[in-house]
Design an enzyme around this catalytic site. Structure first.
Site, PDB file in Angstrom:
ATOM      1  N   SER A   1      65.941  61.762  41.243  1.00 19.08           N
ATOM      2  CA  SER A   1      65.048  61.586  40.099  1.00 19.08           C
ATOM      3  C   SER A   1      65.250  62.574  38.960  1.00 19.08           C
ATOM      4  O   SER A   1      64.608  62.448  37.925  1.00 19.08           O
ATOM      5  CB  SER A   1      63.583  61.639  40.556  1.00 19.08           C
ATOM      6  OG  SER A   1      63.264  60.478  41.279  1.00 19.08           O
TER       7      SER A   1
ATOM      8  N   LYS B   1      56.955  67.719  33.338  1.00 17.70           N
ATOM      9  CA  LYS B   1      56.736  66.455  34.040  1.00 17.70           C
ATOM     10  C   LYS B   1      55.309  66.399  34.586  1.00 17.70           C
ATOM     11  O   LYS B   1      54.777  67.409  35.062  1.00 17.70           O
ATOM     12  CB  LYS B   1      57.753  66.305  35.173  1.00 17.70           C
ATOM     13  CG  LYS B   1      57.723  64.958  35.889  1.00 17.70           C
ATOM     14  CD  LYS B   1      58.829  64.873  36.941  1.00 17.70           C
ATOM     15  CE  LYS B   1      58.801  63.526  37.655  1.00 17.70           C
ATOM     16  NZ  LYS B   1      59.888  63.423  38.682  1.00 17.70           N
TER      17      LYS B   1
ATOM     18  N   SER C   1      62.652  59.162  38.653  1.00 18.50           N
ATOM     19  CA  SER C   1      61.293  59.112  38.144  1.00 18.50           C
ATOM     20  C   SER C   1      61.053  60.034  36.947  1.00 18.50           C
ATOM     21  O   SER C   1      60.041  59.919  36.266  1.00 18.50           O
ATOM     22  CB  SER C   1      60.324  59.512  39.263  1.00 18.50           C
ATOM     23  OG  SER C   1      60.522  60.874  39.652  1.00 18.50           O
TER      24      SER C   1
END
Length: 495
Positions: free
Chosen positions: A182, A78, A158
């Site tokens: 998330s 990420k 997210s």
């Protein structure tokens, strides 16, 4: 290559060790899949050269018989995690061009195990979002589609790029972060497993901060076993993180026995919300039935302060974001706005932030600054912290009464169309976190497990909330559900 990239961590580990698959071959397969997946927009950058270099080193360790569990496993990272000399922007224009000269603790641990970096994954800007539509790279597209409908769907947020990449077999597994759901919400939207550990289990050092008392990194994988393997590699005390817990890391994989006889699983009545789709309600009941059939006792419980969780979260998280994001000022690194004659330092700050931060980040920073201001600090921030304490005490009371884990839906709905909430009140988007934020406020572990498809052919997940520091027991409960439901559906390839 698709059969190779579709491997789980445990399958790849076994095939690498047996010599059936080579580490470089596996890395090349994932890099090729990542480079060919432009329509999904899951990757912000593909690190082909680094991947092949790491894969070569991993193969030497495998050949020498010195291969930890993650050795040779291609991962997506990420964009919130710093990776040395690789663009790490947190999907924000204000960090344009930033290449850290160090690795986060999590990625350092993974590289030490011999894992391979396929690239950085798209996400909501500074992890602020539930649909991966706030990114400076543009939205990520869910590899799943509605039956008979080609509209692009959100992968959740997210960690939307991480979820989409794992679901579409663009990497074997991925890192994610979870501040209010998330990891778990995008995992549910894409039919994968997402693990949010106990706060303090995984170091936050080198991860771009959103809300420091809530953020926690975790694995996003194709199976519960994979989640257990990867969580073990990511966990451990880190003296560079003052919130990192100095407690032993158990063997999470060894705990996956599938035996939950005598366990008491709580079903909180407050999670039965108005307007919940029938598919989600049926899925929840199915999960409870499967656990009961496996020998667990299903117990109705009450978490009375749940209804205050979202408002408390959306005071605390923006307040901490306002503090954390103050460092992005155009002076030290990242974007710097052009100044005109006569402009001063205040103009530099204002213009840089106006140009660099997206609208959702601006909204949350302004909200956070407001609730921290002198006239409103007690009325909002302090009150929200008191509510947070009550929420944590709800869980403590339930666990002290002998409940071993709690079963809830992971999300209030399946994946929705990108752009469908553009004109909606922001609160409607925030409601996606209704089942997940309590876990972050209380610092507890949680895992999302895919259980089935709804009537439109989209995946849905269930969430298991565990006792603090008892991720092993929580994952074993998730493993039991995974085995009972036999979910192995994959999105039909269209990208």
């Amino acid at each position: 290559m698709s059969d190779i990239t579709g491997l789980t961590i445990s399958e790849a580990r076994d095939r690498l060790r047996s010599g059936d698959v080579g580490a470089v071959e596996l890395a090349e397969g994932c890099v090729s899949a990542a480079k060919a997946s432009g329509e999904l927009n899951a990757y912000s950058v593909v690190t082909e050269e680094l991947a092949l270099e790491q894969a070569g080193a991993a193969q030497k360790r495998i050949d020498a018989g010195d291969a930890p569990d993650m050795c040779g496993i291609p991962l997506g990272i990420k964009d919130l995690f710093c990776v040395e000399n690789v663009p790490s922007q947190a999907a924000s224009n204000i960090l344009g061009g930033f290449k850290p000269q160090y690795d986060s603790t999590v990625t350092t641990k993974l590289w030490e195990q011999g894992a391979v970096c396929v690239g950085k994954l798209n996400m909501d800007e500074f992890a602020m979002g539930s649909s991966n539509e706030t990114s400076c790279y543009g939205p990520v597209v869910n590899p799943w589609r509605l039956e008979g409908d080609n509209r692009p769907l959100t992968p959740g947020g997210s960690s939307g790029g991480s979820a989409a990449a794992v679901a579409a077999d663009l990497c074997i597994a991925a890192t994610g972060t979870d501040t209010g759901g998330s990891i778990r919400q995008p995992a549910a939207f894409t039919g994968i497993v997402g693990v949010k550990p106990t706060y303090g289990r995984v170091s936050r050092w080198g991860i771009v901060a959103f809300a420091s008392s809530l953020d926690q990194a975790g694995p996003m994988t194709k199976s519960v076993r994979d989640g257990a393997i990867m969580l073990g590699a990511m966990s451990g005390h880190d003296p560079k993180d003052s919130t990192s817990a100095n407690i032993p890391v158990p063997d999470f994989e060894a705990a996956l026995t599938g035996d939950i006889r005598g366990k008491r699983i709580g079903i909180p009545k407050e999670y039965r919300i108005d307007g919940m789709p029938a598919d989600i309600e049926a899925l929840w009941q199915k999960g409870a039935d499967m656990l009961r059939d496996a020998g667990a006792e299903i117990v109705d419980i009450s978490l009375p302060h749940t209804k205050y969780a979202l408002p408390a979260y959306y005071v605390i998280a923006p307040a901490e974001a306002s503090s954390n994001l103050a460092r992005y000022d155009g002076v030290r690194y990242g974007r710097r706005a052009e100044l005109g004659a006569g402009d001063g330092i205040t103009d530099l700050y204002e213009r840089t932030r106006a140009e660099g931060f997206g609208h959702e980040v601006q909204r949350r920073v302004m909200l956070g600054t407001y609730v921290l201001s002198a006239g409103f600090y007690d009325a909002y921030y302090i009150r929200a912290q008191k509510v947070r304490t009550l929420i944590r005490q709800d869980f403590e009371r339930v666990f002290n009464d002998g409940i071993d884990a709690i079963l809830t839906p992971a999300t209030p709905s399946p994946a929705f169309a990108l752009g469908s909430m553009d004109d909606a009140d922001p609160v409607e988007m925030y409601l996606n976190d209704v089942f997940t934020v309590t876990v972050n406020l209380a610092g507890l572990p949680g895992v999302s497990v895919p259980v089935g498809l709804d009537h439109n052919g989209l995946p849905n997940g269930l969430q298991i909330i565990g006792r603090p520091w008892e991720e092993a027991d929580m994952l074993n409960t998730a493993y039991t559900i995974e085995a009972a439901c036999g979910f192995n559906d994959k999105p039909e390839r269209w990208w």
